[in-house]
Design an enzyme around this catalytic site. Structure first.
Site, PDB file in Angstrom:
ATOM      1  N   GLU A  96      34.283  30.919  27.970  1.00 58.92           N
ATOM      2  CA  GLU A  96      34.007  30.753  29.381  1.00 58.92           C
ATOM      3  C   GLU A  96      33.673  32.084  30.018  1.00 58.92           C
ATOM      4  O   GLU A  96      34.248  33.120  29.684  1.00 58.92           O
ATOM      5  CB  GLU A  96      35.221  30.131  30.067  1.00 58.92           C
ATOM      6  CG  GLU A  96      35.290  28.666  29.727  1.00 58.92           C
ATOM      7  CD  GLU A  96      36.677  28.103  29.735  1.00 58.92           C
ATOM      8  OE1 GLU A  96      37.555  28.723  29.101  1.00 58.92           O
ATOM      9  OE2 GLU A  96      36.875  27.064  30.356  1.00 58.92           O
ATOM     10  N   CYS A 131      33.179  37.547  35.315  1.00 64.49           N
ATOM     11  CA  CYS A 131      34.389  37.677  34.491  1.00 64.49           C
ATOM     12  C   CYS A 131      34.011  37.297  33.056  1.00 64.49           C
ATOM     13  O   CYS A 131      33.566  36.184  32.785  1.00 64.49           O
ATOM     14  CB  CYS A 131      35.491  36.773  35.039  1.00 64.49           C
ATOM     15  SG  CYS A 131      37.011  36.854  34.082  1.00 64.49           S
ATOM     16  N   CYS A 138      42.952  33.368  22.457  1.00 66.34           N
ATOM     17  CA  CYS A 138      43.719  34.617  22.500  1.00 66.34           C
ATOM     18  C   CYS A 138      44.973  34.461  21.655  1.00 66.34           C
ATOM     19  O   CYS A 138      45.582  33.392  21.628  1.00 66.34           O
ATOM     20  CB  CYS A 138      44.120  34.945  23.938  1.00 66.34           C
ATOM     21  SG  CYS A 138      44.910  36.563  24.111  1.00 66.34           S
ATOM     22  N   CYS A 142      50.882  34.681  26.031  1.00 67.39           N
ATOM     23  CA  CYS A 142      51.647  34.796  27.273  1.00 67.39           C
ATOM     24  C   CYS A 142      51.997  33.396  27.765  1.00 67.39           C
ATOM     25  O   CYS A 142      51.161  32.484  27.729  1.00 67.39           O
ATOM     26  CB  CYS A 142      50.836  35.538  28.330  1.00 67.39           C
ATOM     27  SG  CYS A 142      50.348  37.175  27.772  1.00 67.39           S
ATOM     28  N   CYS A 145      49.781  31.509  30.593  1.00 61.98           N
ATOM     29  CA  CYS A 145      48.314  31.566  30.499  1.00 61.98           C
ATOM     30  C   CYS A 145      47.774  30.399  29.691  1.00 61.98           C
ATOM     31  O   CYS A 145      48.222  30.145  28.573  1.00 61.98           O
ATOM     32  CB  CYS A 145      47.913  32.886  29.850  1.00 61.98           C
ATOM     33  SG  CYS A 145      46.136  33.021  29.566  1.00 61.98           S
ATOM     34  N   CYS A 361      42.088  33.129  37.079  1.00 58.70           N
ATOM     35  CA  CYS A 361      42.794  33.887  36.034  1.00 58.70           C
ATOM     36  C   CYS A 361      43.736  32.990  35.265  1.00 58.70           C
ATOM     37  O   CYS A 361      44.536  32.266  35.857  1.00 58.70           O
ATOM     38  CB  CYS A 361      43.661  34.990  36.632  1.00 58.70           C
ATOM     39  SG  CYS A 361      42.794  36.185  37.580  1.00 58.70           S
TER      40      CYS A 361
HETATM   41  N1  SAH Z   1      44.039  39.360  28.116  1.00 55.89           N
HETATM   42  C1  SAH Z   1      43.894  40.312  29.146  1.00 55.89           C
HETATM   43  C2  SAH Z   1      42.767  39.986  30.074  1.00 55.89           C
HETATM   44  C3  SAH Z   1      42.570  38.546  30.468  1.00 55.89           C
HETATM   45  S1  SAH Z   1      43.819  37.788  31.433  1.00 55.89           S
HETATM   46  C4  SAH Z   1      45.165  40.465  29.919  1.00 55.89           C
HETATM   47  O1  SAH Z   1      46.048  39.660  29.757  1.00 55.89           O
HETATM   48  O2  SAH Z   1      45.262  41.431  30.660  1.00 55.89           O
HETATM   49  C5  SAH Z   1      43.455  38.347  33.075  1.00 55.89           C
HETATM   50  C6  SAH Z   1      44.661  38.303  34.031  1.00 55.89           C
HETATM   51  O3  SAH Z   1      45.027  36.963  34.325  1.00 55.89           O
HETATM   52  C7  SAH Z   1      45.899  38.981  33.478  1.00 55.89           C
HETATM   53  O4  SAH Z   1      46.375  39.936  34.381  1.00 55.89           O
HETATM   54  C8  SAH Z   1      46.899  37.842  33.353  1.00 55.89           C
HETATM   55  O5  SAH Z   1      48.201  38.309  33.543  1.00 55.89           O
HETATM   56  C9  SAH Z   1      46.438  36.894  34.430  1.00 55.89           C
HETATM   57  N2  SAH Z   1      46.850  35.504  34.235  1.00 55.89           N
HETATM   58  C10 SAH Z   1      47.041  34.858  33.073  1.00 55.89           C
HETATM   59  N3  SAH Z   1      47.433  33.575  33.304  1.00 55.89           N
HETATM   60  C11 SAH Z   1      47.499  33.431  34.639  1.00 55.89           C
HETATM   61  C12 SAH Z   1      47.812  32.321  35.501  1.00 55.89           C
HETATM   62  N4  SAH Z   1      48.136  31.125  35.020  1.00 55.89           N
HETATM   63  N5  SAH Z   1      47.757  32.535  36.837  1.00 55.89           N
HETATM   64  C13 SAH Z   1      47.401  33.730  37.344  1.00 55.89           C
HETATM   65  N6  SAH Z   1      47.064  34.785  36.586  1.00 55.89           N
HETATM   66  C14 SAH Z   1      47.121  34.652  35.239  1.00 55.89           C
HETATM   67 FE1  SF4 Z   2      45.776  36.538  26.266  1.00 52.53          FE
HETATM   68 FE2  SF4 Z   2      46.157  35.132  28.480  1.00 52.53          FE
HETATM   69 FE3  SF4 Z   2      47.990  36.908  27.713  1.00 52.53          FE
HETATM   70 FE4  SF4 Z   2      45.615  37.789  28.640  1.00 52.53          FE
HETATM   71  S1  SF4 Z   2      47.183  36.654  29.797  1.00 52.53           S
HETATM   72  S2  SF4 Z   2      46.707  38.504  26.806  1.00 52.53           S
HETATM   73  S3  SF4 Z   2      44.268  36.139  27.858  1.00 52.53           S
HETATM   74  S4  SF4 Z   2      47.402  35.040  26.591  1.00 52.53           S
END
Ligand code: SAH
Ligand code: SF4
Length: 376
Positions: A96, A131, A138, A142, A145, A361
């Protein structure tokens, strides 16, 4: 040049294109023409390369070369103008890429915007942020996410990373050199776990596409050894780090990668990071209702960040049906923010973009059925 294997031109550097030109017995300036056609003109098929003699175009084709531009398989348009694209590659995998017209909710800068410039005819945007994804899925896992639910399917090549930008620019008829286009590497994937391809893509976007590095930001979950490598790069985007919790125990619960690279190691690497003139680090902090959004967490963030030239972007959780977290209340978001700002740490609450189409995000998970979300 056996012609047996198909290979993609997008993603090749000027040096690599020069080697191909030489191998085909062509003068070196042909490589420059190819480079220009690929990255600046965004020509999507070899036939469009009319700067090259027909004979050479045919030879490239019969040697198995293709452009390798990702295809727009689907797109979803949000009520706020954000567009989420599902882009597919030759092997059938897809990622995406999100187009956000008029501002970016704070990812790429301080949100300043003049607002009174004339818009070119037919243009619905003054500036835009794209973006970009760095991997399919990934591996970092996390807990908040949605991309994590995909697991890691594969790395993207440099060409696939650049190709996302080119495909979206072409779709919006944007001139990346003359118009304000920002890039955030915050889509699917962890860019620092696909470091070489990511950095090669950055160089091609700067040298080939013409987007200045100062308009790019990369976000990492904290892959400590790569932070030092990144600091040593001649050409590099700005750095954002997903902090999300101020202590090791809580961060390990929501970001298990903390077991491998602790907050202590992360902060040590960031204190060594060579910031340029007027550059600031960005910390991202996703607020999860009742989990990490208390003022005592905010005070702990102040203690961590103090002494660094940094700002904090606060992101209220973007909800997803499979996520075991809830959104923080507005009051708690504001209380959290004011602890930071009162301590002299610039803190911004990011406006979610495209939540209604799962483009915000942490929502990039190839969702194709859209259901009504809480608060979207
Ligand atoms: N993998 C990298 C970049 C992509 S994620 C990283 O984690 O930094 C981009 C941002 O989205 C990160 O700061 C992450 O903490 C945030 N993010 C992930 N899941 C989210 C959610 N459900 N709601 C809001 N922000 C989220
Ligand atoms: Fe991966 Fe989502 Fe964690 Fe970013 S926030 S490192 S995309 S699992």
């Amino acid at each position: 040049m056996s012609g047996l294997q198909q290979s993609e031109l997008l993603g090749l550097s000027l040096q690599e294109l020069t080697e191909i030109a030489e191998a085909l017995g062509e003068p070196a300036y042909r490589a420059r023409q190819l480079f220009d056609g690929l990255y600046r003109q965004r020509w999507q098929s070899l036939e469009r390369f009319t700067t090259l003699p027909l004979r050479l175009r045919e030879r490239l084709g019969s040697s198995g070369f293709t452009i390798g531009m990702p295809q727009i398989a689907k797109s979803f348009v949000s009520s706020d103008g954000t567009v989420r694209y599902l882009l597919s590659f030759a092997d059938g995998e897809s990622v995406e890429t999100v187009w956000m017209p008029e501002g970016d909710g704070g990812e790429a800068g301080d949100g300043s915007q003049s607002g009174d410039e004339e818009l070119a005819e037919g243009k619905a945007w003054r500036r835009a942020t794209i973006c970009v994804s760095s991997q399919v899925g990934c591996a970092v896992d996390c807990a908040f996410c949605m991309t994590a639910l995909l697991g890691l399917r594969r790395n993207l090549t440099a060409g696939e990373i650049v190709g996302q930008v080119l495909a979206v620019l072409a779709e919006h008829q944007a001139d990346a050199e003359r118009e304000r286009v920002n890039l955030v590497f915050m889509g699917q994937g962890e860019p620092f776990l696909n470091y070489d391809n990511f950095m090669k893509a950055v160089r091609l976007l700067v040298e080939g596409v013409g987007i200045p590095e100062s308009r790019m930001t990369v976000s990492t979950s904290g892959i400590v050894p790569r932070i030092a490598d990144f600091g040593a790069e001649q050409v590099r985007p700005k750095l954002a780090v997903s902090l999300n919790a101020p202590d090791e125990v809580l961060r390990t619960e929501i970001m298990p990668i903390t077991k491998k690279w602790t907050i202590e190691k992360l902060m040590a690497a960031l204190r060594e990071f060579p910031l340029r003139n007027r550059e600031r680090l960005t910390f991202e902090y996703v607020l999860l209702g009742g989990v990490n959004d208390d003022v005592r967490h905010a005070r702990a963030v102040v203690d961590l960040v103090r002494g660094l030239r940094a700002k904090v972007n606060l992101i209220a959780l973007n909800p997803g049906p499979e996520l075991p977290f809830s959104m923080p209340s507005d009051e708690r978001v504001q209380a959290f923010q004011s602890v930071l700002t009162r301590a002299g740490i610039p803190a911004f609450v990011r406006r979610p973009r495209g939540r209604d189409i799962y483009a915000a995000c942490g929502q990039l998970k190839h969702t194709t059925e859209l259901v009504q979300l809480e608060g979207a």
